[in-house]
Design a protein around this motif. Structure first.
Motif, mmCIF file in Angstrom:
data_model
loop_
_atom_site.group_PDB
_atom_site.id
_atom_site.type_symbol
_atom_site.label_atom_id
_atom_site.label_comp_id
_atom_site.label_asym_id
_atom_site.label_seq_id
_atom_site.Cartn_x
_atom_site.Cartn_y
_atom_site.Cartn_z
ATOM 1 N N GLY A 116 37.705 81.425 -109.931
ATOM 2 C CA GLY A 116 37.148 80.617 -108.728
ATOM 3 C C GLY A 116 36.206 80.978 -108.117
ATOM 4 O O GLY A 116 35.690 80.343 -107.178
ATOM 5 N N LYS A 117 35.424 82.040 -108.424
ATOM 6 C CA LYS A 117 33.956 82.419 -107.721
ATOM 7 C C LYS A 117 32.794 81.579 -108.160
ATOM 8 O O LYS A 117 32.477 81.409 -109.226
ATOM 9 N N GLU A 118 32.472 80.929 -107.117
ATOM 10 C CA GLU A 118 31.598 79.798 -107.053
ATOM 11 C C GLU A 118 30.150 80.259 -107.554
ATOM 12 O O GLU A 118 29.448 79.711 -108.266
ATOM 13 N N ALA A 119 29.889 81.644 -106.830
ATOM 14 C CA ALA A 119 28.588 82.307 -107.336
ATOM 15 C C ALA A 119 28.363 82.314 -108.928
ATOM 16 O O ALA A 119 27.122 82.307 -109.382
ATOM 17 N N SER A 120 29.682 82.700 -109.541
ATOM 18 C CA SER A 120 29.519 82.847 -110.854
ATOM 19 C C SER A 120 29.198 81.649 -111.603
ATOM 20 O O SER A 120 28.339 81.747 -112.495
ATOM 21 N N LEU A 121 29.941 80.552 -111.098
ATOM 22 C CA LEU A 121 29.691 79.195 -111.891
ATOM 23 C C LEU A 121 28.005 78.821 -111.505
ATOM 24 O O LEU A 121 27.244 78.292 -112.394
ATOM 25 N N HIS A 122 27.524 78.960 -110.214
ATOM 26 C CA HIS A 122 26.194 78.737 -110.346
ATOM 27 C C HIS A 122 25.253 79.486 -110.879
ATOM 28 O O HIS A 122 24.315 78.811 -111.561
ATOM 29 N N ALA A 123 25.556 80.695 -111.152
ATOM 30 C CA ALA A 123 24.665 81.665 -112.020
ATOM 31 C C ALA A 123 24.552 80.926 -113.501
ATOM 32 O O ALA A 123 23.440 81.060 -113.930
ATOM 33 N N GLY A 150 45.771 81.383 -114.852
ATOM 34 C CA GLY A 150 45.148 80.164 -114.630
ATOM 35 C C GLY A 150 45.620 79.458 -113.602
ATOM 36 O O GLY A 150 46.838 79.679 -113.351
ATOM 37 N N ARG A 151 44.850 78.589 -113.071
ATOM 38 C CA ARG A 151 45.554 77.460 -112.254
ATOM 39 C C ARG A 151 44.870 76.100 -112.369
ATOM 40 O O ARG A 151 43.628 76.236 -112.405
ATOM 41 N N TYR A 152 45.694 75.174 -112.318
ATOM 42 C CA TYR A 152 45.126 73.833 -112.853
ATOM 43 C C TYR A 152 44.249 73.386 -111.736
ATOM 44 O O TYR A 152 43.279 72.766 -111.868
ATOM 45 N N SER A 153 44.815 73.565 -110.416
ATOM 46 C CA SER A 153 43.496 73.132 -109.290
ATOM 47 C C SER A 153 42.357 73.788 -109.448
ATOM 48 O O SER A 153 41.259 73.258 -108.894
ATOM 49 N N ARG A 154 42.461 75.261 -109.984
ATOM 50 C CA ARG A 154 40.912 76.110 -110.107
ATOM 51 C C ARG A 154 40.195 75.211 -111.234
ATOM 52 O O ARG A 154 38.890 75.215 -111.016
ATOM 53 N N THR A 155 40.877 74.910 -112.158
ATOM 54 C CA THR A 155 40.218 74.155 -113.427
ATOM 55 C C THR A 155 39.615 72.919 -112.908
ATOM 56 O O THR A 155 38.352 72.791 -112.932
ATOM 57 N N LEU A 156 40.388 72.045 -111.948
ATOM 58 C CA LEU A 156 39.622 70.722 -111.644
ATOM 59 C C LEU A 156 38.603 71.125 -110.602
ATOM 60 O O LEU A 156 37.388 70.395 -110.318
ATOM 61 N N GLU A 157 38.705 72.088 -109.875
ATOM 62 C CA GLU A 157 37.813 72.581 -108.733
ATOM 63 C C GLU A 157 36.364 72.917 -109.652
ATOM 64 O O GLU A 157 35.365 72.578 -109.003
ATOM 65 N N LEU A 158 36.565 73.824 -110.505
ATOM 66 C CA LEU A 158 35.422 74.345 -111.342
ATOM 67 C C LEU A 158 34.618 73.106 -111.828
ATOM 68 O O LEU A 158 33.273 73.100 -111.483
ATOM 69 N N LEU A 159 35.398 72.181 -112.473
ATOM 70 C CA LEU A 159 34.465 70.942 -112.957
ATOM 71 C C LEU A 159 33.945 70.108 -111.926
ATOM 72 O O LEU A 159 32.981 69.243 -111.975
ATOM 73 N N ASP A 160 34.700 69.955 -110.677
ATOM 74 C CA ASP A 160 34.210 69.398 -109.520
ATOM 75 C C ASP A 160 32.885 69.965 -108.871
ATOM 76 O O ASP A 160 31.933 69.274 -108.686
ATOM 77 N N ARG A 161 32.991 71.188 -108.899
ATOM 78 C CA ARG A 161 31.803 71.913 -108.413
ATOM 79 C C ARG A 161 30.505 71.853 -109.161
ATOM 80 O O ARG A 161 29.354 71.994 -108.897
ATOM 81 N N SER A 162 30.878 71.908 -110.473
ATOM 82 C CA SER A 162 29.745 71.845 -111.596
ATOM 83 C C SER A 162 28.980 70.774 -111.394
ATOM 84 O O SER A 162 27.832 70.482 -111.243
ATOM 85 N N ARG A 163 29.738 69.546 -111.123
ATOM 86 C CA ARG A 163 29.120 68.257 -111.032
ATOM 87 C C ARG A 163 28.283 67.932 -109.760
ATOM 88 O O ARG A 163 27.496 67.446 -109.990
ATOM 89 N N ARG A 164 28.856 68.535 -108.895
ATOM 90 C CA ARG A 164 28.215 68.352 -107.572
ATOM 91 C C ARG A 164 27.081 69.260 -107.500
ATOM 92 O O ARG A 164 25.893 68.908 -106.634
ATOM 93 N N TYR A 165 27.197 70.407 -108.118
ATOM 94 C CA TYR A 165 25.746 71.224 -107.962
ATOM 95 C C TYR A 165 24.894 71.230 -108.993
ATOM 96 O O TYR A 165 23.808 71.378 -108.696
ATOM 97 N N ALA A 166 25.076 70.595 -110.059
ATOM 98 C CA ALA A 166 24.305 70.462 -111.180
ATOM 99 C C ALA A 166 24.684 69.183 -112.012
ATOM 100 O O ALA A 166 24.968 69.049 -112.790
ATOM 101 N N PRO A 167 24.375 67.900 -111.197
ATOM 102 C CA PRO A 167 24.968 66.591 -111.946
ATOM 103 C C PRO A 167 24.038 66.101 -113.033
ATOM 104 O O PRO A 167 24.726 65.447 -113.716
ATOM 105 N N HIS A 168 23.097 66.884 -113.354
ATOM 106 C CA HIS A 168 22.458 66.471 -114.605
ATOM 107 C C HIS A 168 22.995 67.071 -115.742
ATOM 108 O O HIS A 168 22.804 66.705 -117.063
#
Length: 265
Positions: A116-123, A150-168
């Motif tokens: 769930g670490k947002e900085a890792s996803l952003h990297a 794993g957590r279901y909510s974390r999976t959805l959060e990751l996909l949502d964060r990706s869409r918002r941070y890099a919508p392209h």
């Protein structure tokens, strides 16, 4: 692969499509070693205490991509909960090295949840993959049974964060059927994925890797996979790959092309 000391998820996860994909010169590279820090009940990849990260691995993967002259590259990994960023820096370096050596190749990454670490996803997203994939695997009721750590909510959060941070950068996810889920639970999960902007979906049959793994509760008929594909497309997924032997990277190049066509690129 052997000369460069690389691993493929095709071998480690005992994928049923290895013959077809390797015959066509495509493979999914598995970075961060071949030992996972999690022990999911469905997965054939070895687990335990992994070794140190290999900073030279990205260059070796890129060399393999260049040598094979691949048009579409899939890079995935084991979970590395033992390191602070979950291996995100190695993912990012691998993307950049492939871009440097083979700029014409499109790159898909199938990433872990990085706890769930947002900085890792952003990297990873900052390195510019063409597709960001993170598998949902199963319905929320079965997460505790199937997904160690794993957590279901974390999976959805990751996909949502990706869409918002890099919508392209389109997001992708996959679900395996046959662990004991109900039909309505599958449809609800598809709806959850669309609600967080997931664009590409894979649906496949769970096949028990060994007697020590979770049992298969049910084998779905191809007609049922076709029905689920129709439901998913009606929900708005841009591309759906659905069938008993479908896995995350199955026909990945065609999936990428289909998405670009659907988006008018």
């Amino acid at each position: 692969m052997r000369d460069l000391n690389l691993h493929t998820v095709c071998e480690e996860a005992r994928c049923p499509n290895i013959g077809e994909c390797w015959t066509h010169g495509t493979a999914t590279f598995m970075i961060l070693g071949d030992v996972c820090t999690r022990a999911c009940g469905y997965c054939a990849v070895g687990h335990g205490r992994p070794g140190a990260l290999d900073a030279a691995e990205p260059a070796r993967v890129a060399a393999a991509v260049q040598t094979l002259d691949l048009a579409h590259v899939v890079v995935t990994s084991v979970d590395r909960d033992d390191v602070e960023d979950g291996g995100a820096a190695i993912f990012a370096d691998t993307i950049r090295e492939i871009r440097r050596r083979t700029p014409s190749a499109s790159i898909e990454v199938l990433i872990p949840d990085f706890q769930g670490k947002e900085a890792s996803l952003h990297a990873v997203l900052d390195a510019g993959p063409d597709i960001l994939n993170h598998n949902t695997e199963t319905v929320p009721r079965l997460y505790r049974l199937a997904r160690s750590g794993g957590r279901y909510s974390r999976t959805l959060e990751l996909l949502d964060r990706s869409r918002r941070y890099a919508p392209h950068i389109p997001t992708k996810s996959g679900i395996m059927l046959g662990l004991g889920e109900e039909w309505d639970e599958i449809v609800d999960t598809l709806r959850d994925l669309r609600n967080v902007g997931c664009a590409i979906l894979t649906l496949g049959q769970y096949l028990r890797p060994s007697a020590s793994h979770l049992p298969m509760a049910r084998y779905y008929h191809p007609d049922e996979f076709a029905r689920l594909k129709a439901i998913a497309l009606e929900m708005g997924f841009a591309h759906v790959e659905s069938g008993p032997l479908v896995r995350s990277s199955y026909h990945a190049h065609q999936q990428a092309d289909s998405y670009r066509s659907a988006m008018g690129d």
